[in-house]
Write a protein that holds these residues in place. Sequence first.
Motif, PDB file in Angstrom:
ATOM      1  N   VAL A 228    -126.007  26.566  20.077  1.00 17.36           N
ATOM      2  CA  VAL A 228    -127.081  26.215  18.860  1.00 17.36           C
ATOM      3  C   VAL A 228    -127.774  27.336  19.927  1.00 17.36           C
ATOM      4  N   LYS A 229    -127.964  27.633  21.165  1.00 10.05           N
ATOM      5  CA  LYS A 229    -128.534  28.892  21.615  1.00 10.05           C
ATOM      6  C   LYS A 229    -128.380  30.259  20.600  1.00 10.05           C
ATOM      7  N   GLN A 230    -127.409  30.711  20.501  1.00  7.25           N
ATOM      8  CA  GLN A 230    -127.357  31.947  19.062  1.00  7.25           C
ATOM      9  C   GLN A 230    -128.077  31.571  17.357  1.00  7.25           C
ATOM     10  N   GLU A 231    -127.628  30.176  17.461  1.00 11.03           N
ATOM     11  CA  GLU A 231    -128.256  29.273  15.900  1.00 11.03           C
ATOM     12  C   GLU A 231    -129.835  30.056  16.337  1.00 11.03           C
ATOM     13  N   TYR A 232    -130.478  29.197  17.088  1.00 14.70           N
ATOM     14  CA  TYR A 232    -131.488  29.454  17.137  1.00 14.70           C
ATOM     15  C   TYR A 232    -132.020  30.797  17.990  1.00 14.70           C
TER      16      TYR A 232
END
Length: 256
Positions: free
Chosen positions: A43-47
Amino acid sequence: MALATYLLVMIVVQNQMELSHPALVVSATALMLILLLPLAVVVKQEYRIKRELEDSLLVPSTVAVEKPPAAAPLQMAAKAETEEAPATKAEDAATPASGGCFGSCLKEMFSPPAQGEDYTILQALIWNYAGRVTAGFVSEAVLARYKFPRPLMLTLVLLLACVGHLHIAFGVRQSLYAASVVIGFCFGAQWPLLLAIISEVFGLKYYSTLYNFGSVASPIGAYALNVRVAGYLYDVEAARQHGGTLDGVGDKTCWL
């Protein structure tokens, strides 16, 4: 690594004391949180990718084509050299000394690389298995500095594994957990050493085939030693204790 450490601690605790139902619920909840941590990374990488894309769309892309004036080639070369020299000095000044990179290396260790770039050794060391990383990194370091061969490093790893096996074989008190950690570490350390030794001894031309042969060696050796050697000796001792024969149907439990 966090999951392996947590499981090791909980196994030891559960074997030493009786946990209540609320304590089991808390431990199971902590285990689920550790298992779900990779989702937070995704999720952090996609954000991060989404934010970088939005920022790039806000800045208009401009392409300027500038034709150089008809100047003498020597003057242009001299100007390029004078502009390049301060930049080179600035880069050299920004490069930290080899002895004082502890802070920068530590900061780099916990900072993810830019998108599309490879992880460094320090960045990958948090996410890899301790045995594999240690064997690969240490064997490479001692080979480059002291010309210490990898087959000898593999011998030392196997000797360390023998220490764990001897602790289990002789039944040393309170040593089962330590022995399991030592044996697991050594088992993980063997694989990078074996694969590196295969490439160094036999070359890289048929490495994919030799890689699979190296993987097949483990189950073949386990079958030969566990079934044909240890299993046979166990049956012989059990038959001797019970006064029966190996092909009988009596009790074959060994009471050693």
